[in-house]
Design an enzyme around this catalytic site. Sequence first.
Site, mmCIF file in Angstrom:
data_model
loop_
_atom_site.group_PDB
_atom_site.id
_atom_site.type_symbol
_atom_site.label_atom_id
_atom_site.label_comp_id
_atom_site.label_asym_id
_atom_site.label_seq_id
_atom_site.Cartn_x
_atom_site.Cartn_y
_atom_site.Cartn_z
ATOM 1 N N CYS A 166 0.884 -1.181 -0.097
ATOM 2 C CA CYS A 166 -0.018 0.029 -0.080
ATOM 3 C C CYS A 166 0.887 1.313 -0.059
ATOM 4 C CB CYS A 166 -1.068 0.038 1.127
ATOM 5 S SG CYS A 166 -2.224 1.415 1.395
ATOM 6 N N CYS A 178 -0.640 1.597 10.401
ATOM 7 C CA CYS A 178 -0.925 0.263 9.544
ATOM 8 C C CYS A 178 0.324 -0.212 9.304
ATOM 9 C CB CYS A 178 -1.749 0.850 8.406
ATOM 10 S SG CYS A 178 -2.026 -0.570 7.301
#
Length: 344
Positions: free
Chosen positions: A112, A119
């Site tokens: 990502c 995260c």
Amino acid sequence: MEKTDIKNLTLSGLEAYISGLGKERFRAKQIFKWLYQMDAMDFDEMTNVSKEFRSVLKERAEISNLLPEAVEASEDGTRKYLFRLRDGAAVESVLIPDEGRNTLCISSQVGCAMKCAFCLTGTFGLSRNLTTAEIVNQVCAVKREHPVNNIVFMGMGEPLANLGGVIPAVNILTDPDGFQFSTRKVTVSTSGLVPEMAELGRGCTVNLAVSLNATTDEVRDQIMPVNRAYPLKELLAACKAFPLPSRRWITIEYVMIRDLNDTLDDAKRLVRLISNIPSKVNLIPFNEHDGCGFKSPTQETIDRFHKYLLDKHVTVITRSSRGGDISAACGQLKGKLDQVRQQG
């Protein structure tokens, strides 16, 4: 000649492809049902398609498939799947049982690029987008073992940064001749890519979840770099404008991090921010992991925040942490197995 992976095609795309081979368009519907309702992995299984046409398809097309390289099962029933892709990259899917329903959390990218501070997947960086076939094959693979009632695009990646793969996948999932999921049962999550939210709404009918995670631009800038491009005011306006079928809500996801966004003042601001958006709130206590200094909030803080929202008539669920014994936080299994492969 490179073969066409027909799992990259929506029903209308398959109709066009089959017309191009000089065959009747209705054949597409037959093949589509074989793929997603009967889980056919070979053209020879498609017994209501003529042998002659099957041999043409075998020459020109392929049916891709994913098999899990690793599966971890938690004591609470959560199952985490690691899929190795053709180029050696890996993605994860997580099956979460809850009150007789199974929700499958699927990935849309390898890694990502959003760099959200809390995260784990963001620490891998972005390798590439998944194809439509790689997205729907996660569902095919898990459905072979367990029933799947709901689909959430909340695994690895930012789904709205891969609309070319995600919109066709949603349309295959919800097609009456495809997987037959109700549009109520499929949710796409975003960290807040505002122009792409409008594009998603035009391209398919689906539930939307927005990772808000902060009630001021100052804090959101700090933990979610996307906020610098699309600050709260723009994001909330996009939520309000998103096309929702009647009696549907946008899910506001709020990862609670100790001493950062978990105060009663945050709860008050959150109520104000979403007051004119049809929405429900998912409170997600931060799941601590190596390499990240953030802490989980205390149970007392979670309860106080939750109660304040309830008292203000906000529909709110506090999501319990699942699969803590099996590296179920997004990216944990991939990180662990990649490390093993490097050591090997």
